[in-house]
Design a protein around this motif. Sequence first.
Motif, PDB file in Angstrom:
ATOM      1  N   CYS A 147      21.158  59.102  15.877  1.00 38.61           N
ATOM      2  CA  CYS A 147      20.145  59.223  14.840  1.00 38.61           C
ATOM      3  C   CYS A 147      19.052  60.218  15.220  1.00 38.61           C
ATOM      4  O   CYS A 147      18.655  61.046  14.400  1.00 38.61           O
ATOM      5  CB  CYS A 147      19.537  57.854  14.570  1.00 38.61           C
ATOM      6  N   LEU A 148      18.558  60.158  16.464  1.00 39.53           N
ATOM      7  CA  LEU A 148      17.400  60.947  16.868  1.00 39.53           C
ATOM      8  C   LEU A 148      17.778  62.262  17.533  1.00 39.53           C
ATOM      9  O   LEU A 148      17.265  63.323  17.167  1.00 39.53           O
ATOM     10  CB  LEU A 148      16.519  60.125  17.813  1.00 39.53           C
ATOM     11  N   LEU A 149      18.669  62.224  18.506  1.00 41.89           N
ATOM     12  CA  LEU A 149      18.964  63.439  19.274  1.00 41.89           C
ATOM     13  C   LEU A 149      19.705  64.477  18.441  1.00 41.89           C
ATOM     14  O   LEU A 149      19.455  65.677  18.566  1.00 41.89           O
ATOM     15  CB  LEU A 149      19.770  63.087  20.525  1.00 41.89           C
ATOM     16  N   ARG A 150      20.619  64.029  17.588  1.00 42.22           N
ATOM     17  CA  ARG A 150      21.352  64.988  16.754  1.00 42.22           C
ATOM     18  C   ARG A 150      20.413  65.711  15.803  1.00 42.22           C
ATOM     19  O   ARG A 150      20.445  66.939  15.694  1.00 42.22           O
ATOM     20  CB  ARG A 150      22.437  64.259  15.955  1.00 42.22           C
ATOM     21  N   SER A 151      19.575  64.950  15.106  1.00 42.24           N
ATOM     22  CA  SER A 151      18.663  65.575  14.141  1.00 42.24           C
ATOM     23  C   SER A 151      17.609  66.415  14.848  1.00 42.24           C
ATOM     24  O   SER A 151      17.208  67.469  14.341  1.00 42.24           O
ATOM     25  CB  SER A 151      18.000  64.501  13.277  1.00 42.24           C
ATOM     26  N   TYR A 152      17.158  65.980  16.026  1.00 45.27           N
ATOM     27  CA  TYR A 152      16.174  66.771  16.766  1.00 45.27           C
ATOM     28  C   TYR A 152      16.782  68.095  17.221  1.00 45.27           C
ATOM     29  O   TYR A 152      16.151  69.150  17.132  1.00 45.27           O
ATOM     30  CB  TYR A 152      15.681  65.975  17.974  1.00 45.27           C
ATOM     31  N   ALA A 153      18.020  68.041  17.704  1.00 48.21           N
ATOM     32  CA  ALA A 153      18.694  69.274  18.126  1.00 48.21           C
ATOM     33  C   ALA A 153      18.891  70.217  16.947  1.00 48.21           C
ATOM     34  O   ALA A 153      18.748  71.444  17.084  1.00 48.21           O
ATOM     35  CB  ALA A 153      20.039  68.938  18.770  1.00 48.21           C
ATOM     36  N   LEU A 154      19.209  69.670  15.779  1.00 43.16           N
ATOM     37  CA  LEU A 154      19.367  70.512  14.586  1.00 43.16           C
ATOM     38  C   LEU A 154      18.040  71.132  14.171  1.00 43.16           C
ATOM     39  O   LEU A 154      17.998  72.274  13.701  1.00 43.16           O
ATOM     40  CB  LEU A 154      19.941  69.681  13.438  1.00 43.16           C
ATOM     41  N   ALA A 155      16.942  70.378  14.331  1.00 44.68           N
ATOM     42  CA  ALA A 155      15.625  70.916  13.976  1.00 44.68           C
ATOM     43  C   ALA A 155      15.266  72.106  14.860  1.00 44.68           C
ATOM     44  O   ALA A 155      14.597  73.049  14.423  1.00 44.68           O
ATOM     45  CB  ALA A 155      14.562  69.831  14.094  1.00 44.68           C
ATOM     46  N   LEU A 156      15.717  72.079  16.100  1.00 46.21           N
ATOM     47  CA  LEU A 156      15.401  73.168  17.031  1.00 46.21           C
ATOM     48  C   LEU A 156      16.132  74.460  16.689  1.00 46.21           C
ATOM     49  O   LEU A 156      15.756  75.525  17.176  1.00 46.21           O
ATOM     50  CB  LEU A 156      15.750  72.756  18.466  1.00 46.21           C
ATOM     51  N   THR A 157      17.171  74.386  15.851  1.00 41.13           N
ATOM     52  CA  THR A 157      17.916  75.599  15.527  1.00 41.13           C
ATOM     53  C   THR A 157      17.202  76.478  14.514  1.00 41.13           C
ATOM     54  O   THR A 157      17.504  77.666  14.404  1.00 41.13           O
ATOM     55  CB  THR A 157      19.307  75.237  14.970  1.00 41.13           C
ATOM     56  N   VAL A 193      26.136  65.114   5.886  1.00 38.29           N
ATOM     57  CA  VAL A 193      27.445  64.583   6.293  1.00 38.29           C
ATOM     58  C   VAL A 193      27.276  63.495   7.348  1.00 38.29           C
ATOM     59  O   VAL A 193      27.941  62.456   7.309  1.00 38.29           O
ATOM     60  CB  VAL A 193      28.335  65.728   6.818  1.00 38.29           C
ATOM     61  N   ASP A 194      26.367  63.713   8.301  1.00 40.11           N
ATOM     62  CA  ASP A 194      26.151  62.743   9.371  1.00 40.11           C
ATOM     63  C   ASP A 194      25.628  61.423   8.822  1.00 40.11           C
ATOM     64  O   ASP A 194      26.065  60.345   9.239  1.00 40.11           O
ATOM     65  CB  ASP A 194      25.177  63.325  10.394  1.00 40.11           C
ATOM     66  N   VAL A 195      24.681  61.485   7.884  1.00 37.49           N
ATOM     67  CA  VAL A 195      24.131  60.262   7.290  1.00 37.49           C
ATOM     68  C   VAL A 195      25.199  59.523   6.486  1.00 37.49           C
ATOM     69  O   VAL A 195      25.277  58.282   6.520  1.00 37.49           O
ATOM     70  CB  VAL A 195      22.907  60.590   6.406  1.00 37.49           C
ATOM     71  N   LYS A 196      26.033  60.274   5.753  1.00 36.73           N
ATOM     72  CA  LYS A 196      27.101  59.641   4.987  1.00 36.73           C
ATOM     73  C   LYS A 196      28.114  58.958   5.906  1.00 36.73           C
ATOM     74  O   LYS A 196      28.599  57.853   5.614  1.00 36.73           O
ATOM     75  CB  LYS A 196      27.800  60.679   4.111  1.00 36.73           C
ATOM     76  N   LEU A 197      28.436  59.595   7.005  1.00 33.61           N
ATOM     77  CA  LEU A 197      29.378  58.989   7.949  1.00 33.61           C
ATOM     78  C   LEU A 197      28.802  57.733   8.578  1.00 33.61           C
ATOM     79  O   LEU A 197      29.552  56.807   8.940  1.00 33.61           O
ATOM     80  CB  LEU A 197      29.742  60.003   9.038  1.00 33.61           C
ATOM     81  N   SER A 198      27.467  57.688   8.725  1.00 29.15           N
ATOM     82  CA  SER A 198      26.846  56.499   9.317  1.00 29.15           C
ATOM     83  C   SER A 198      27.047  55.270   8.444  1.00 29.15           C
ATOM     84  O   SER A 198      27.122  54.145   8.950  1.00 29.15           O
ATOM     85  CB  SER A 198      25.350  56.746   9.532  1.00 29.15           C
ATOM     86  N   SER A 199      27.132  55.459   7.104  1.00 34.79           N
ATOM     87  CA  SER A 199      27.352  54.317   6.212  1.00 34.79           C
ATOM     88  C   SER A 199      28.720  53.692   6.441  1.00 34.79           C
ATOM     89  O   SER A 199      28.885  52.472   6.299  1.00 34.79           O
ATOM     90  CB  SER A 199      27.207  54.758   4.755  1.00 34.79           C
ATOM     91  N   PHE A 200      29.719  54.495   6.826  1.00 36.21           N
ATOM     92  CA  PHE A 200      31.041  53.958   7.148  1.00 36.21           C
ATOM     93  C   PHE A 200      31.057  53.366   8.556  1.00 36.21           C
ATOM     94  O   PHE A 200      31.739  52.374   8.806  1.00 36.21           O
ATOM     95  CB  PHE A 200      32.100  55.062   7.043  1.00 36.21           C
ATOM     96  N   ARG A 201      30.295  53.954   9.458  1.00 39.14           N
ATOM     97  CA  ARG A 201      30.297  53.512  10.841  1.00 39.14           C
ATOM     98  C   ARG A 201      29.660  52.134  11.004  1.00 39.14           C
ATOM     99  O   ARG A 201      30.103  51.314  11.820  1.00 39.14           O
ATOM    100  CB  ARG A 201      29.567  54.541  11.717  1.00 39.14           C
ATOM    101  N   TYR A 202      28.604  51.861  10.209  1.00 37.65           N
ATOM    102  CA  TYR A 202      27.856  50.613  10.389  1.00 37.65           C
ATOM    103  C   TYR A 202      28.000  49.649   9.206  1.00 37.65           C
ATOM    104  O   TYR A 202      27.237  48.692   9.103  1.00 37.65           O
ATOM    105  CB  TYR A 202      26.366  50.934  10.592  1.00 37.65           C
TER     106      TYR A 202
END
Length: 222
Positions: A147-157, A193-202
């Motif tokens: 949740c945090l590291l992926r979005s933070y890394a994307l923000a840095l791009t 896409v990541d948020v949508k996949l989280s709905s299936f994961r949890y």
Amino acid sequence: MPAQPLSYASGTLAVAALLISSLRARGLYFYTGLVFLIVGVVLFLYNGLPPVQFLVQFQSMLGLLGLFMVLPSINWLIYIGRFDKTVKQLFQKKVSRWDQLYGRGTAASQLLGNFLNIATIPLLAKALRASLNGLSEPQIHPFLSRCLLRSYALALTWSPMEVMVSKSIDITGAKFLVIFPIMLGLTVIVVFVDVKLSSFRYRTIAYLPKFELQESDAKNTN
């Protein structure tokens, strides 16, 4: 300031800061820093530079070191401004599913990452952990990292405040206004896409808000 003594003095202080911080560094920061240092030393020796020039090589990173010097001040502002309590309320108000909590954590990491830099991670991790009532301890760490590291890394791009982005623009001579829509568009797609996949994961894990968990515990106690 083109003064050679000042260059050596700043390099000496940078090396001292590196040695002192290495005594307290742990985990990912320590090992990635060690790898970068070893690679830098190997390249320095490979180029056959005189040993005294080693101190001057830290000058290009003084801006990044300056950023880490002000991080404690940013941390104080977080608690003075009660940002931590506000973020906790954001994660707990009108949340009924894990994908909603995941999406809010991702959005908060994207937004705050542009202003608080690396201080964003401990702030959001502490606030988000208070809402992870339905997850076991082995499930909490993957949830926080996704949740945090992926979005933070994307923000840095795409963030203009990121040192590597500004450096890359200066070196290549590219125009930020040209690459900004592209990088931001790619970030939006990946986050969606990541948020949508989280709905299936949890989806198999029931979400229990904090106040309901407290009421449940009180009934069990009685």
